[in-house]
Scaffold this motif. Structure first.
Motif, short mmCIF file in Angstrom:
data_model
loop_
_atom_site.label_atom_id
_atom_site.label_comp_id
_atom_site.label_asym_id
_atom_site.label_seq_id
_atom_site.Cartn_x
_atom_site.Cartn_y
_atom_site.Cartn_z
N UNK A 114 0.80 -1.21 0.00
CA UNK A 114 0.00 0.00 0.00
C UNK A 114 0.84 1.28 0.00
N UNK A 115 2.15 1.14 -0.22
CA UNK A 115 3.01 2.32 -0.22
C UNK A 115 2.54 3.43 -1.14
N UNK A 116 2.20 3.13 -2.40
CA UNK A 116 1.75 4.19 -3.30
C UNK A 116 0.47 4.89 -2.80
N UNK A 120 0.16 8.79 -1.87
CA UNK A 120 -0.87 9.64 -2.49
C UNK A 120 -1.67 10.39 -1.43
N UNK A 121 -1.98 9.73 -0.33
CA UNK A 121 -2.70 10.38 0.76
C UNK A 121 -1.87 11.53 1.33
N UNK A 122 -0.58 11.27 1.54
CA UNK A 122 0.30 12.30 2.09
C UNK A 122 0.43 13.49 1.14
N UNK A 123 0.39 13.22 -0.16
CA UNK A 123 0.57 14.28 -1.16
C UNK A 123 -0.71 15.05 -1.45
N UNK A 124 -1.83 14.57 -0.94
CA UNK A 124 -3.12 15.22 -1.23
C UNK A 124 -3.86 15.60 0.05
N UNK A 125 -3.12 16.17 0.97
CA UNK A 125 -3.70 16.73 2.20
C UNK A 125 -4.55 15.74 2.97
N UNK A 158 -8.33 9.89 4.10
CA UNK A 158 -7.26 8.94 4.31
C UNK A 158 -7.25 8.31 5.68
N UNK A 159 -7.72 9.04 6.69
CA UNK A 159 -7.71 8.49 8.06
C UNK A 159 -8.52 7.21 8.16
#
Length: 231
Positions: A114-116, A120-125, A158-159
């Protein structure tokens, strides 16, 4: 009359069930599509996994439903199964459509590369952005159906994907139909296999992709009704 509460997976809201709900109602049943917090018309509402569990439990209570069939698709299998534990004797059956299942202490993103998604979650707030149209290839969808999904999808909180599930009992004890969509893989995910080995779970296969509420709404509605009736 059977009462169905319908919960779609990541990026989707109640709207995803429009065709299935229409089929159920035409057959005389009661359909309640539910949008989870932070998605579709509920964008902006803070949400974690527990929020989504409460969304389902509260909907059953708000509507005063008994003998209810909870339907969870994809990601929503996790909050739906956790909610099914909590509503007790209000539950008739659970139907999980190509869905994840809760594992105590693990999250939606546990157990697979699930790394990608985390990046993606980290890069999209803190949100998982929706898929692009090309990502739906090979899933039995028409171009029009793909456009409908893409146009209606909203970023997923994401949470809800990284928080660990707290399972009180065992999903194996809940009467459940698991619907496996074969264009998305021949076998259910590993966490589902031991549950299907018990005597309270049954497996139904659909020769379509991961979004059967769009690709095969009439067939899916029939499976839901037959599952509720114990056939």
């Amino acid at each position: 009359m059977t009462h169905f509460v319908l919960v779609a997976g990541s990026w989707l809201g109640a709207w995803a069930w429009d065709e299935v709900a229409a089929e159920l109602r035409a057959a005389g049943d009661d359909a309640h599509p539910l949008t989870l917090s932070g998605l579709a018309e509920k964008q902006g509402v803070p949400a974690g996994l527990e929020t989504h569990v409460r969304d389902v439990v509260d909907e059953v209570g708000r509507l005063g439903l008994r003998d209810v069939v909870l339907v969870g698709h994809s990601y929503s299998g996790i909050p739906v199964a956790l909610a099914a534990e909590r509503i007790g004797d209000r539950l008739r059956r659970m139907v999980l459509v190509d869905a994840n299942v809760p594992v105590d202490g693990e999250s939606f993103l546990s157990g697979w590369p699930s790394g990608p998604v985390r990046e993606a979650i980290a890069a999209h707030d803190g949100f998982w952005p929706p898929l692009a149209a090309d990502d739906f290839a090979g899933q039995g969808l028409t171009d029009e159906q793909i456009r409908r999904i893409v146009d209606g999808a909203t970023p997923h909180p994401g949470a809800t994907l990284v928080e660990a599930a707290a399972v009180q009992g065992s999903p194996a004890d809940l009467p459940t139909t698991y619907v496996k969509c074969l264009l998305d893989g021949d076998e259910p995910m590993p966490a589902v296999a031991p549950l299907l080995a018990g005597d309270r779970w049954e497996l139904v296969r659909m020769d379509t992709g991961h979004w059967p509420m769009f690709s095969r709404p009439r067939e899916l509605a029939r499976i839901l009704r037959e599952s509720a009736a114990g056939r």
